[in-house]
Scaffold this active site. Structure first.
Site, PDB file in Angstrom:
ATOM      1  N   LYS A  97       0.799  -1.229   0.000  1.00  0.00           N
ATOM      2  CA  LYS A  97       0.000   0.000   0.000  1.00  0.00           C
ATOM      3  C   LYS A  97       0.836   1.286   0.000  1.00  0.00           C
ATOM      4  O   LYS A  97       0.389   2.322  -0.474  1.00  0.00           O
ATOM      5  CB  LYS A  97      -0.956   0.001   1.190  1.00  0.00           C
ATOM      6  CG  LYS A  97      -2.081  -1.015   1.000  1.00  0.00           C
ATOM      7  CD  LYS A  97      -3.230  -0.750   1.932  1.00  0.00           C
ATOM      8  CE  LYS A  97      -4.441  -1.586   1.558  1.00  0.00           C
ATOM      9  NZ  LYS A  97      -4.279  -3.010   1.941  1.00  0.00           N
ATOM     10  N   GLU A 119      -9.495   6.876   3.755  1.00  0.00           N
ATOM     11  CA  GLU A 119     -10.339   5.935   4.482  1.00  0.00           C
ATOM     12  C   GLU A 119      -9.487   4.734   4.823  1.00  0.00           C
ATOM     13  O   GLU A 119      -8.468   4.496   4.181  1.00  0.00           O
ATOM     14  CB  GLU A 119     -11.504   5.489   3.586  1.00  0.00           C
ATOM     15  CG  GLU A 119     -11.179   4.329   2.641  1.00  0.00           C
ATOM     16  CD  GLU A 119     -10.117   4.637   1.575  1.00  0.00           C
ATOM     17  OE1 GLU A 119      -9.894   5.821   1.282  1.00  0.00           O
ATOM     18  OE2 GLU A 119      -9.505   3.677   1.058  1.00  0.00           O
ATOM     19  N   SER A 386       1.662  -9.865  -0.795  1.00  0.00           N
ATOM     20  CA  SER A 386       1.271  -8.454  -0.723  1.00  0.00           C
ATOM     21  C   SER A 386       1.615  -7.794   0.614  1.00  0.00           C
ATOM     22  O   SER A 386       1.827  -6.587   0.673  1.00  0.00           O
ATOM     23  CB  SER A 386      -0.222  -8.310  -1.004  1.00  0.00           C
ATOM     24  OG  SER A 386      -0.969  -9.145  -0.143  1.00  0.00           O
TER      25      SER A 386
HETATM   26  C1  LIG Z   1      -5.118  -4.007   1.658  1.00  0.00           C
HETATM   27  C2  LIG Z   1      -4.417  -5.266   1.389  1.00  0.00           C
HETATM   28  C3  LIG Z   1      -4.813  -6.132   0.342  1.00  0.00           C
HETATM   29  C4  LIG Z   1      -6.032  -5.900  -0.492  1.00  0.00           C
HETATM   30  O1  LIG Z   1      -6.039  -4.751  -1.260  1.00  0.00           O
HETATM   31  P1  LIG Z   1      -5.813  -4.756  -2.837  1.00  0.00           P
HETATM   32  O2  LIG Z   1      -6.154  -3.383  -3.234  1.00  0.00           O
HETATM   33  O3  LIG Z   1      -6.728  -5.790  -3.430  1.00  0.00           O
HETATM   34  O4  LIG Z   1      -4.408  -5.115  -3.056  1.00  0.00           O
HETATM   35  C5  LIG Z   1      -4.058  -7.255   0.102  1.00  0.00           C
HETATM   36  N1  LIG Z   1      -2.974  -7.562   0.866  1.00  0.00           N
HETATM   37  C6  LIG Z   1      -2.586  -6.772   1.888  1.00  0.00           C
HETATM   38  C7  LIG Z   1      -1.389  -7.169   2.679  1.00  0.00           C
HETATM   39  C8  LIG Z   1      -3.280  -5.610   2.183  1.00  0.00           C
HETATM   40  O5  LIG Z   1      -2.878  -4.831   3.214  1.00  0.00           O
END
Ligand SMILES: *Cc1c(COP(=O)(O)O)cnc(C)c1O
Length: 407
Positions: A97, A119, A386
């Protein structure tokens, strides 16, 4: 990353549509601001000095490039294709993010906006935004549902430590959906000096395109690294899909590589039954929600359904419009993983690799392990890790009934 690297079919039309998805569905009072934002963003994207500054902060503050990691013991354990992780979990604040938060903050600065609003659901986007605002010396207001604030008290405190004003939202279910509504309300009122940093590839144009562009670096780095390591492209790539930002950023550079399969994994929650999951492509229908036209979990009357996932970051009723576009073209396939499978994969990853994955990323892991098992040993599958799971450890301990841990 200049425009020239972006395939034409993935540039939305003048009205902000990817095929029949996306668009601009906002109050009249925001139209001027959105046009301004679109123009400013397109100028910034084409400006080498903006891209240079962005790259600098991505490196120095966020920690890019992230590693491409060969999960050796997991690969042996599964007994099929070679499994690699793209390590977005190693970034500052613990997830992808931050890429988008830095990009949009720099854009806001360029536009002369000194006040930032955002948000947040689980708090990850809020934390990324708060840190970036502290770094650049900008005022920061984060809207968060009252229920989420209670569940994610530690993230609320992190944001406050960084000087953010975290505002509790008491409407409706008191979670992410209501927090977005409140942020929009603030934006309508304060649009002259305020930029809204939306946290996923969602909402009204130009956000889905802009957020995607800020995450494209994930796929660009992945391509370079796998060519260096293996001398060829992977057979398949997998990412979890909440709003869709990590997945679209990871996949985008590979859209025109027809031999690379791309698979997004949604949250199957307790299973595909009304109100029990957040798999928009399983139970959703075309609709308009929070700024754009896309697949939405809704009932016959268009009322938004309740959603459920063990992972707060995937627990949202709509999916980014660009995903719907590639699903129609059969370029990206979608699967889902259920909570119990996710918890199992989470533990396997901890034990075999010494990497604690985010519960969101663990959804991608479920599918990655399933697929790798079906593939041969000379094939390659890359999963986007992610985020890291430190934020989820308490919740996992509670679910697994580790009563000796004081949570
Ligand atoms: C917020 C988040 C997601 C989901 O958000 P996307 O916009 O679909 O990427 C996925 N993995 C992690 C670690 C997150 O913090």
């Amino acid at each position: 990353m200049s425009d020239s690297n972006i395939p034409r079919f993935s540039i939305p039309d003048k009205k902000g549509y990817f095929g029949s998805y996306g668009g601009v569905f906002v109050p009249e009072t925001l139209m001027t601001a959105l046009t301004e934002l679109t123009v400013a963003y397109e100028e910034a994207r084409a400006d080498p000095s903006f891209q240079e500054e962005l790259s600098h902060h991505l490196k120095e503050f966020a920690g890019r490039p992230t590693e491409l990691y060969f999960a050796k013991r997991l690969t042996e354990n599964v007994g099929g294709a070679k499994i690699y992780f793209k390590r977005e979990d190693l970034l500052h604040t613990g997830a992808h993010k931050i890429n988008n938060a830095i990009g949009q903050a720099l854009l806001a600065k360029r536009m002369g906006k000194k006040r930032i609003i955002a948000e947040t659901g689980a708090g990850q986007h809020g934390v990324a935004t708060a840190t970036v605002c502290a770094k650049f010396g900008m005022e920061c207001v984060v809207y968060m549902g009252a229920v989420d604030m209670e569940r994610q008290a530690l993230n609320v405190y992190r944001m406050r430590l960084c000087g953010a004003d975290v505002r509790s939202v008491d409407a409706g279910q008191k979670t992410l959906k209501e927090a977005i509504n409140e942020a929009m309300r603030d934006w309508v009122t304060n649009v002259r000096d305020t930029h809204y940093i939306l946290g996923s590839a969602l909402g009204t144009h130009p956000y889905p395109m802009m957020v995607r562009d800020f995450h494209r670096v994930i796929g660009v780095e992945t391509k370079k690294a796998i060519l260096e390591r293996e001398g060829r492209l992977p057979d398949e790539m997998v990412a979890c899909v909440g709003g869709g930002s990590n997945a679209i950023g990871f996949f985008h550079e590979f859209l025109e590589e027809k031999d690379v399969k791309l698979t997004g994994v949604e949250a199957g929650g307790y299973g595909i039954k009304l109100g029990q999951h957040a798999a928009r492509f399983e139970g959703g229908k075309l609709g308009v929600f929070q700024g754009c036209k896309t697949y939405v979990l809704q009932d016959e009357d268009g009322q938004i359904e309740l959603t459920h996932s063990v992972s707060a970051g995937l627990d949202y009723a709509a999916i980014g419009p660009e995903h719907a576009f590639y699903r129609d073209r059969d370029r990206i396939r979608y699967a889902y993983a259920k909570d119990d499978e996710v918890l199992e994969a989470f533990q396997v990853c901890c034990r075999t690799e010494g990497i604690i994955p985010a519960l969101e990323s663990s959804h991608a892991l479920v599918y990655t392990m399933k697929r790798a098992r079906e593939m041969s040993k000379d094939q390659i599958i890359i999963m986007n890790m992610s985020g890291r799971g430190d934020k989820d450890v308490q919740q996992v301990a509670k679910i697994l009934g580790e009563s000796e841990i004081d949570v």
